[in-house]
Write a protein that holds these residues in place. Structure first.
Motif, PDB file in Angstrom:
ATOM      1  N   GLN A 106       0.834  -1.201   0.000  1.00  0.00           N
ATOM      2  CA  GLN A 106       0.000   0.000   0.000  1.00  0.00           C
ATOM      3  C   GLN A 106       0.869   1.252   0.000  1.00  0.00           C
ATOM      4  O   GLN A 106       0.553   2.252  -0.665  1.00  0.00           O
ATOM      5  N   GLU A 107       1.968   1.204   0.737  1.00  0.00           N
ATOM      6  CA  GLU A 107       2.914   2.329   0.756  1.00  0.00           C
ATOM      7  C   GLU A 107       3.477   2.569  -0.638  1.00  0.00           C
ATOM      8  O   GLU A 107       3.617   3.715  -1.081  1.00  0.00           O
ATOM      9  N   VAL A 108       3.790   1.502  -1.349  1.00  0.00           N
ATOM     10  CA  VAL A 108       4.302   1.620  -2.721  1.00  0.00           C
ATOM     11  C   VAL A 108       3.262   2.284  -3.613  1.00  0.00           C
ATOM     12  O   VAL A 108       3.568   3.199  -4.387  1.00  0.00           O
ATOM     13  N   ALA A 109       1.999   1.834  -3.519  1.00  0.00           N
ATOM     14  CA  ALA A 109       0.927   2.412  -4.334  1.00  0.00           C
ATOM     15  C   ALA A 109       0.742   3.892  -4.013  1.00  0.00           C
ATOM     16  O   ALA A 109       0.575   4.722  -4.923  1.00  0.00           O
ATOM     17  N   ASP A 110       0.794   4.240  -2.722  1.00  0.00           N
ATOM     18  CA  ASP A 110       0.639   5.640  -2.316  1.00  0.00           C
ATOM     19  C   ASP A 110       1.767   6.502  -2.867  1.00  0.00           C
ATOM     20  O   ASP A 110       1.532   7.622  -3.342  1.00  0.00           O
ATOM     21  N   LYS A 111       2.994   6.000  -2.806  1.00  0.00           N
ATOM     22  CA  LYS A 111       4.143   6.751  -3.329  1.00  0.00           C
ATOM     23  C   LYS A 111       4.040   6.915  -4.850  1.00  0.00           C
ATOM     24  O   LYS A 111       4.382   7.967  -5.401  1.00  0.00           O
ATOM     25  N   ALA A 112       3.574   5.875  -5.524  1.00  0.00           N
ATOM     26  CA  ALA A 112       3.417   5.953  -6.976  1.00  0.00           C
ATOM     27  C   ALA A 112       2.363   6.992  -7.352  1.00  0.00           C
ATOM     28  O   ALA A 112       2.532   7.750  -8.312  1.00  0.00           O
ATOM     29  N   LEU A 113       1.278   7.046  -6.574  1.00  0.00           N
ATOM     30  CA  LEU A 113       0.226   8.022  -6.848  1.00  0.00           C
ATOM     31  C   LEU A 113       0.722   9.445  -6.615  1.00  0.00           C
ATOM     32  O   LEU A 113       0.399  10.362  -7.381  1.00  0.00           O
ATOM     33  N   ALA A 114       1.505   9.628  -5.558  1.00  0.00           N
ATOM     34  CA  ALA A 114       1.995  10.965  -5.215  1.00  0.00           C
ATOM     35  C   ALA A 114       3.070  11.453  -6.174  1.00  0.00           C
ATOM     36  O   ALA A 114       3.322  12.660  -6.267  1.00  0.00           O
ATOM     37  N   SER A 115       3.694  10.518  -6.894  1.00  0.00           N
ATOM     38  CA  SER A 115       4.757  10.903  -7.821  1.00  0.00           C
ATOM     39  C   SER A 115       4.158  11.505  -9.091  1.00  0.00           C
ATOM     40  O   SER A 115       2.962  11.415  -9.335  1.00  0.00           O
ATOM     41  N   GLY A 116       5.002  12.108  -9.884  1.00  0.00           N
ATOM     42  CA  GLY A 116       4.553  12.638 -11.173  1.00  0.00           C
ATOM     43  C   GLY A 116       4.689  11.622 -12.283  1.00  0.00           C
ATOM     44  O   GLY A 116       4.671  11.982 -13.462  1.00  0.00           O
ATOM     45  N   LEU A 117       4.827  10.363 -11.915  1.00  0.00           N
ATOM     46  CA  LEU A 117       5.065   9.301 -12.886  1.00  0.00           C
ATOM     47  C   LEU A 117       3.773   8.559 -13.215  1.00  0.00           C
ATOM     48  O   LEU A 117       2.866   8.484 -12.395  1.00  0.00           O
ATOM     49  N   ASN A 118       3.724   7.992 -14.418  1.00  0.00           N
ATOM     50  CA  ASN A 118       2.507   7.322 -14.879  1.00  0.00           C
ATOM     51  C   ASN A 118       2.627   5.811 -14.959  1.00  0.00           C
ATOM     52  O   ASN A 118       1.658   5.129 -15.262  1.00  0.00           O
ATOM     53  N   GLY A 119       3.827   5.267 -14.714  1.00  0.00           N
ATOM     54  CA  GLY A 119       4.013   3.822 -14.841  1.00  0.00           C
ATOM     55  C   GLY A 119       4.338   3.451 -16.266  1.00  0.00           C
ATOM     56  O   GLY A 119       5.184   4.073 -16.899  1.00  0.00           O
ATOM     57  N   GLY A 120       3.661   2.489 -16.819  1.00  0.00           N
ATOM     58  CA  GLY A 120       3.948   2.075 -18.191  1.00  0.00           C
ATOM     59  C   GLY A 120       4.645   0.739 -18.221  1.00  0.00           C
ATOM     60  O   GLY A 120       4.882   0.115 -17.197  1.00  0.00           O
ATOM     61  N   LYS A 121       4.969   0.304 -19.438  1.00  0.00           N
ATOM     62  CA  LYS A 121       5.494  -1.045 -19.620  1.00  0.00           C
ATOM     63  C   LYS A 121       7.018  -1.119 -19.693  1.00  0.00           C
ATOM     64  O   LYS A 121       7.587  -2.192 -19.674  1.00  0.00           O
ATOM     65  N   ASN A 122       7.686   0.009 -19.802  1.00  0.00           N
ATOM     66  CA  ASN A 122       9.130  -0.061 -20.009  1.00  0.00           C
ATOM     67  C   ASN A 122       9.937  -0.161 -18.723  1.00  0.00           C
ATOM     68  O   ASN A 122      11.147  -0.377 -18.760  1.00  0.00           O
ATOM     69  N   GLY A 123       9.299   0.008 -17.572  1.00  0.00           N
ATOM     70  CA  GLY A 123       9.996  -0.148 -16.298  1.00  0.00           C
ATOM     71  C   GLY A 123      10.771   1.064 -15.839  1.00  0.00           C
ATOM     72  O   GLY A 123      11.303   1.079 -14.722  1.00  0.00           O
ATOM     73  N   GLU A 124      10.858   2.107 -16.661  1.00  0.00           N
ATOM     74  CA  GLU A 124      11.654   3.270 -16.286  1.00  0.00           C
ATOM     75  C   GLU A 124      11.055   4.001 -15.089  1.00  0.00           C
ATOM     76  O   GLU A 124      11.777   4.481 -14.217  1.00  0.00           O
ATOM     77  N   ASP A 125       9.724   4.101 -15.048  1.00  0.00           N
ATOM     78  CA  ASP A 125       9.085   4.802 -13.931  1.00  0.00           C
ATOM     79  C   ASP A 125       9.223   4.026 -12.629  1.00  0.00           C
ATOM     80  O   ASP A 125       9.356   4.611 -11.550  1.00  0.00           O
TER      81      ASP A 125
END
Length: 359
Positions: A93-112
């Motif tokens: 859940q902490e990981v999901a929260d940090k991902a949401l708070a970031s300016g990153l969108n995720g994606g398939k290339n793994g860079e985010d």
């Protein structure tokens, strides 16, 4: 210096390490808690290196939502047992929260994902690995932004879904989105609609369907099948298969039950060899297009039968239209833990034997 049980307990609470590891570290540092923590962290790093080659294909998904934004994240563990651990679940859940708070969108290339790890999350992963005792891996996340959003977790987080729509944002729309999120979890559509498929993807689907039909010649239109059967009888089949054909040809529905495996394979080879000719047959083309259409209904969300349809026939598109004509599904994400990954197969007997041999 004698190490007390209270010191061991305090160190365990600080690090999550095992009791014997804590006692050993305190003995090495003469009871210095900070130095003992450093020893355990170094020990944990060493343990992580040993775990690096292990397969972590279990785990859970968690979602985080903030208004019109949502994230679904997947973190893997080695065993399903750990995936049910409260410490691990809080970490995901902490990981999901940090991902949401970031300016990153995720994606398939793994860079985010790597960017989040490099931004301090890697140290948290290392700490949790030490605490939990298994290899942990932050695999992926996707962020969705839309006028209205619904999320759904199934099976304790084995499947994580986000659905976003544009247009109306009423309570009725929100309820409909929640229903569609469950639909996505259950039916696993690959696309929102067939319009999301490229011409190349549709052409590939049609080619696979065509090849599949030729490899199952007894399902071909009767005129096409009969021509193949005549050729097989004349030049390809064994005497046994020819006899079986002559005895049972009056009932084509049962004929396949009497033809040998080799005979069926030879018939399929004849069909594939005549691919160009058969593909030009209008009846055959109708069969292929019908099968393609059926597959599109399976893999495209809007064309699927709505799982809660009272008549058992209503499509998702018609269901949404009945809720609001000003509502359009624009984003859909479905994570299933471990999909596409190599799974570890445990051999308990071999593990016990290895341990005995090592003693």
């Amino acid at each position: 210096m004698a190490i007390t049980a209270a010191q061991v307990k305090e160190l365990r609470e600080m690090t999550g390490a095992g009791m014997m590891d804590c006692k050993k570290a305190l003995n090495e540092t003469n009871g210095d808690l900070e130095a003992a923590v450093e020893i355990l962290r170094k020990s944990g790093a060493a343990k992580m290196e040993k775990k690096a080659s292990r397969i972590a294909a279990e785990g859970i998904c968690r979602v985080a939502v903030d208004g019109t934004k949502a994230v679904v994240a997947e973190v893997n563990s080695e065993t399903d047992f750990v995936a049910k651990n409260a410490i691990f679940q809080e970490f995901v859940q902490e990981v999901a929260d940090k991902a949401l708070a970031s300016g990153l969108n995720g994606g398939k290339n793994g860079e985010d994902v790597q960017a989040l790890l490099d931004g301090g999350l890697q140290e948290v992963v290392a700490e949790k690995t030490l605490t939990i005792g298994e290899k942990l891996s932050f695999r992926r996340f996707i962020k969705v932004e839309a006028d209205a959003i619904a999320t759904y977790l199934h099976g304790g987080g084995k499947i994580g879904v986000i659905v976003g729509s544009k247009g109306e944002k009423s309570d009725a729309v929100q309820t409909a989105l929640a229903n569609i999120a469950m639909q996505v979890a259950a039916m696993n559509p690959q696309y929102i609609s067939r319009n999301d498929m490229s011409a190349e993807e549709v052409a590939k689907l049609r080619e696979i369907t065509l090849e599949s039909a030729l490899n199952d010649p007894f399902t071909l239109p009767k005129p096409v099948l009969q021509k193949l059967l005549d050729e097989a009888v004349a030049s390809k089949w064994s005497a046994e298969d020819v006899t079986a054909y002559n005895e049972h040809k009056s009932n084509m529905n049962y004929l396949p039950n009497f033809i040998s495996k080799e005979g069926k394979a030879e018939l399929a080879q004849l069909a594939l060899a005549s691919k160009e000719e058969i593909a030009g047959n209008k009846i055959f083309n109708g069969l292929v297009e019908g099968r393609v259409s059926k597959q599109l209904k399976d893999i495209c969300l809007l064309e699927q039968t709505y799982v809660k349809a009272e008549d058992g026939k209503q499509s998702v598109a018609k269901y949404l239209d009945s809720v609001s004509k000003d509502m359009e599904i624009v984003q859909m994400v479905r994570f299933e833990v471990g999909e596409g990954m190599e799974k570890k197969v445990d051999d308990f007997a071999a593990e016990v034997a290895a341990q005995v041999a090592g003693n």
